[in-house]
Scaffold this motif. Structure first.
Motif, mmCIF file in Angstrom:
data_model
loop_
_atom_site.group_PDB
_atom_site.id
_atom_site.type_symbol
_atom_site.label_atom_id
_atom_site.label_comp_id
_atom_site.label_asym_id
_atom_site.label_seq_id
_atom_site.Cartn_x
_atom_site.Cartn_y
_atom_site.Cartn_z
ATOM 1 N N GLU A 115 -9.774 5.552 5.647
ATOM 2 C CA GLU A 115 -9.634 3.893 5.535
ATOM 3 C C GLU A 115 -8.237 3.674 6.255
ATOM 4 O OE1 GLU A 115 -7.740 0.968 1.845
ATOM 5 O OE2 GLU A 115 -8.466 2.828 1.416
ATOM 6 N N VAL A 116 -7.389 4.589 6.288
ATOM 7 C CA VAL A 116 -6.030 4.530 6.962
ATOM 8 C C VAL A 116 -6.567 4.290 8.590
ATOM 9 C CG1 VAL A 116 -4.114 5.263 7.756
ATOM 10 C CG2 VAL A 116 -4.662 5.214 5.361
ATOM 11 N N SER A 117 -7.398 5.245 9.065
ATOM 12 C CA SER A 117 -7.876 5.333 10.460
ATOM 13 C C SER A 117 -8.536 4.067 10.745
ATOM 14 C CB SER A 117 -8.817 6.436 10.467
ATOM 15 O OG SER A 117 -9.241 6.361 12.034
ATOM 16 N N GLY B 177 -0.075 -2.048 15.762
ATOM 17 C CA GLY B 177 1.219 -2.556 15.365
ATOM 18 C C GLY B 177 2.077 -1.268 14.375
ATOM 19 N N SER B 178 2.907 -1.639 13.498
ATOM 20 C CA SER B 178 3.657 -0.841 12.920
ATOM 21 C C SER B 178 2.767 -0.215 11.766
ATOM 22 C CB SER B 178 4.827 -1.546 12.293
ATOM 23 O OG SER B 178 5.500 -0.565 11.267
ATOM 24 N N ARG B 179 2.942 0.914 11.205
ATOM 25 C CA ARG B 179 2.115 1.564 10.163
ATOM 26 C C ARG B 179 3.053 1.578 8.939
ATOM 27 N NH1 ARG B 179 0.452 6.525 10.962
ATOM 28 N NH2 ARG B 179 2.032 6.768 12.715
ATOM 29 N N TYR B 180 4.373 1.063 8.965
ATOM 30 C CA TYR B 180 5.198 1.398 7.973
ATOM 31 C C TYR B 180 5.243 0.271 7.095
ATOM 32 C CZ TYR B 180 7.041 5.352 10.486
ATOM 33 O OH TYR B 180 7.233 6.370 11.421
ATOM 34 N N ILE B 181 5.439 0.519 5.580
ATOM 35 C CA ILE B 181 5.685 -0.445 4.634
ATOM 36 C C ILE B 181 6.960 -1.139 4.736
ATOM 37 C CG2 ILE B 181 5.472 -1.131 2.252
ATOM 38 C CD1 ILE B 181 3.581 1.565 1.951
ATOM 39 N N ASN C 227 -0.833 9.053 -0.311
ATOM 40 C CA ASN C 227 -0.650 10.510 -0.452
ATOM 41 C C ASN C 227 0.140 10.918 -1.588
ATOM 42 O OD1 ASN C 227 -2.725 11.726 1.128
ATOM 43 N ND2 ASN C 227 -1.402 11.591 2.670
ATOM 44 N N ARG C 228 1.432 9.992 -1.511
ATOM 45 C CA ARG C 228 2.295 10.584 -2.739
ATOM 46 C C ARG C 228 1.895 10.153 -4.034
ATOM 47 N NH1 ARG C 228 6.113 7.230 -4.449
ATOM 48 N NH2 ARG C 228 6.068 5.729 -2.736
ATOM 49 N N VAL C 229 1.068 8.944 -4.206
ATOM 50 C CA VAL C 229 0.511 8.637 -5.481
ATOM 51 C C VAL C 229 -0.538 9.567 -5.828
ATOM 52 C CG1 VAL C 229 -0.751 6.717 -6.433
ATOM 53 C CG2 VAL C 229 1.093 6.014 -5.009
ATOM 54 N N PHE D 27 1.744 3.569 5.019
ATOM 55 C CA PHE D 27 0.755 3.435 4.042
ATOM 56 C C PHE D 27 0.059 4.882 3.458
ATOM 57 C CE2 PHE D 27 -3.521 2.638 2.771
ATOM 58 C CZ PHE D 27 -3.468 1.730 1.504
ATOM 59 N N LEU D 28 -0.253 5.542 4.443
ATOM 60 C CA LEU D 28 -0.895 6.853 4.046
ATOM 61 C C LEU D 28 0.136 7.841 3.443
ATOM 62 C CD1 LEU D 28 -3.195 8.937 4.374
ATOM 63 C CD2 LEU D 28 -2.059 9.612 6.697
ATOM 64 N N GLU D 29 1.344 7.916 3.896
ATOM 65 C CA GLU D 29 2.272 8.725 3.072
ATOM 66 C C GLU D 29 2.606 8.118 1.698
ATOM 67 O OE1 GLU D 29 5.253 10.137 6.868
ATOM 68 O OE2 GLU D 29 5.546 8.391 5.788
#
Length: 551
Positions: free
Chosen positions: A264-266, A274-278, A290-292, A285-287
């Motif tokens: 899904e992230v890919s 653009g930026s992948r950071y929340i 994954n933490r969840v 978003f992937l990190e």
């Protein structure tokens, strides 16, 4: 006597302590105290926002910083009247424990909620596709493509509202390709699937496909694609009854959720750029996801560990009673439950003619020919190409087998793949790291011999039975008894006792009495018993003059 009377009097005069009500936000609160219901909602809201969870301190009055002193006595209780001043002080702690238990229960219910991977309650019209490897290391010598697809049909038939539209066998050199098949065969297969009326899903009969392959196949065929992992997991999900089974299924879903997340992230990265950071979090978003997932996995494992400790406690209690344990194992739908019902006579057992009808270990009491009480343990069935993660998730359940005194391996001798099924079960048993003496003493049972005329086992040590009709059960019970006596160190012996003494009642309580031959002329009896080594030692210490004859 006087002390007991004083205690009784004290119990009558002690005032009843009424627990504090749980105050809601609409109820005015006392000075310096926070409503527990409001605090609980705050903590849940913080958890939803990803804030770390802290253990709250008990609610205390604003004057708590003052020096500690003896609690004030309530009005009406004089200096001589008994009063438990600490009773009210522990109320907050008890309420806090209750709140924590409620939270744990709520968190557990959340883990056991609807699965995001479930195909849904609707009907499925399935096309089964089997990639047949003609040669190479991926080809099994013990089976054929026709038998493998027949097992896939049995898996689909297990699920309610699922029907098989077509069975398609397509050759391939390597199942691990992106599209599983070669280009030409893939085009032929795609045309066949698109011509099927009202098809809603394709069951690709391989152990596991990657999320990328699943995405490509679904795009090409226009329907959902399931592998064996997904189908077996859904069968487990439908048959799970206990909390432990549901937790183990939730644990087995974690690898699938991680795989789907990466896919899904890919896909989002390709579309969005653009930026992948929340924003403001400093992590992608992937990190975050994954933490969840890691947190969810930890909670599931902790909950399973609590259940494992409870089961260990029950196992210890059974050990104290010295009941021998017999684990009944075998390939799925081989007749394990039917055999246990025949051996125990337990009318409440209702065997079902379907795959994976048993997901939880269940214990059933029975008796051997010598009237020795034993416990038969019904276990989860096995399957060829059962995904490793699925077996690992149920390892907590299967660990019970390691504490057995004997394993009975049941085989459906009428099945065309019975040799492959035996190899599958033995492979799983070896991977459980069982004690060598347990593996060496396995009793092999060939079940359903009533369907084969004049059947004789090829293996001399195997027992031919029909659990449904009761054929061969007495010979099997005698063999089980012989193996149990060896495994547990129990002894069969005869003792001479005086009927006026306590020996007979002691033996009835501590051993299994088989026969009592009374000799009235001298007031004695010859008693034949089955007795454990520890009980035998106690008997000799208590009754050193008793005559004992080993059988």
């Amino acid at each position: 006597m006087g002390g007991g009377a004083a205690s009784a009097a004290a119990g009558k005069t002690r005032p009843v302590t009424v627990p504090a009500r749980r105050l809601g936000p609409a109820v005015p609160m006392g000075p310096g105290r926070l409503s527990w219901s409001l605090l609980l909602r705050c903590r849940r809201a913080a958890a939803a926002l990803g804030a770390p969870r802290y253990r709250p301190l008990p609610a205390r009055p604003l004057s708590a910083a003052a020096p500690l002193r003896a609690p004030l006595r309530p009005p009406g209780t004089g200096s001589g009247a008994p009063w438990n001043g600490a009773a009210g002080a522990g109320g907050d702690d008890e309420e806090e424990e209750e709140e924590e238990e409620e939270e744990d229960e709520a968190a557990l219910e959340e883990l056991l909620g609807p699965s995001p991977l479930a195909p849904g309650p609707g009907a499925q019209r399935v096309a089964i596709v089997h990639p047949a490897v003609k040669w190479g290391p991926q080809k099994s010598p013990l089976t054929t493509a026709e038998l493998q697809i027949a097992e896939a049909v049995a898996l689909v038939d297990t699920l309610q509202n699922w029907t098989v539209l077509d069975k398609i066998i397509i050759p391939t050199k390597n199942r691990n390709k992106k599209f599983v098949f070669g280009k030409g065969n893939f085009q032929v297969l795609t045309e066949k699937i698109k011509k099927l009326p009202h098809v809603t899903a394709v069951f690709l009969n391989v152990e596991r496909i990657s999320s990328l392959t699943k995405k490509e196949l679904e795009a090409a065929w226009g329907v959902q694609v399931f592998d064996r992992y997904t189908v077996v997991l859904h069968i487990f999900r439908c048959n799970a009854q206990t909390r432990e089974a549901k937790l183990q299924i939730a644990l087995a879903e974690i690898p699938l959720l991680r795989s789907n997340l990466k896919n899904e992230v890919s896909q989002q990265d390709q579309q969005r750029g653009g930026s992948r950071y929340i924003m403001g979090s400093g992590e992608t978003f992937l990190e975050t996801q994954n933490r969840v997932l890691k947190d969810r996995e930890l909670k599931i494992r902790n909950a399973l560990e609590k259940l494992r400790r409870k089961r260990a406690l029950l196992r210890t209690q059974r050990r104290k009673c010295e009941f021998p344990m017999i684990s009944v194992m075998g390939y799925t739908n081989c007749g394990k439950t039917t055999l246990i019902k025949a051996l125990t006579g337990e009318a409440g057992l209702q065997p079902r003619d379907q795959l994976f009808a048993t997901l939880d270990i269940t214990a059933h009491a029975g008796y051997l020919p010598s009237h020795m009480a034993v416990i038969y343990v019904d276990t989860i069935g096995f399957l060829t190409d059962l995904p490793h993660n699925l077996v690992e998730s149920f390892s907590a359940t299967l660990e019970e087998v390691a504490y057995s005194d004997l394993i009975v391996h049941v085989r459906d001798i009428t099945h065309p793949e019975t040799i492959l099924q035996k190899a599958t079960v033995l492979s799983v048993l070896r991977n459980l790291n069982l004690p060598s003496h347990l593996l060496d003493s396995v009793v092999e049972v060939h079940n359903k011999v009533d369907l084969i005329e004049s059947y004789k086992p090829a293996e001399e040590s195997a027992f031919a039975v029909s659990a449904l009709h009761g054929h061969g059960l007495e010979e099997l019970k005698q063999e089980i008894e012989k193996k149990i006596l060896t495994a547990t160190g129990k002894k069969i012996l005869t003792v001479n006792i005086n009927l006026e003494g306590p020996q007979l009642s002691w033996l009835y309580k501590e051993a299994t009495v088989q026969e009592v031959e009374v000799m009235p002329e001298d007031g004695t009896a010859r008693v034949k018993v089955i007795i454990s080594s520890s009980a035998f030692g106690r008997y000799k210490n208590l009754f050193p003059n008793s005559k004992i004859f080993m059988s």
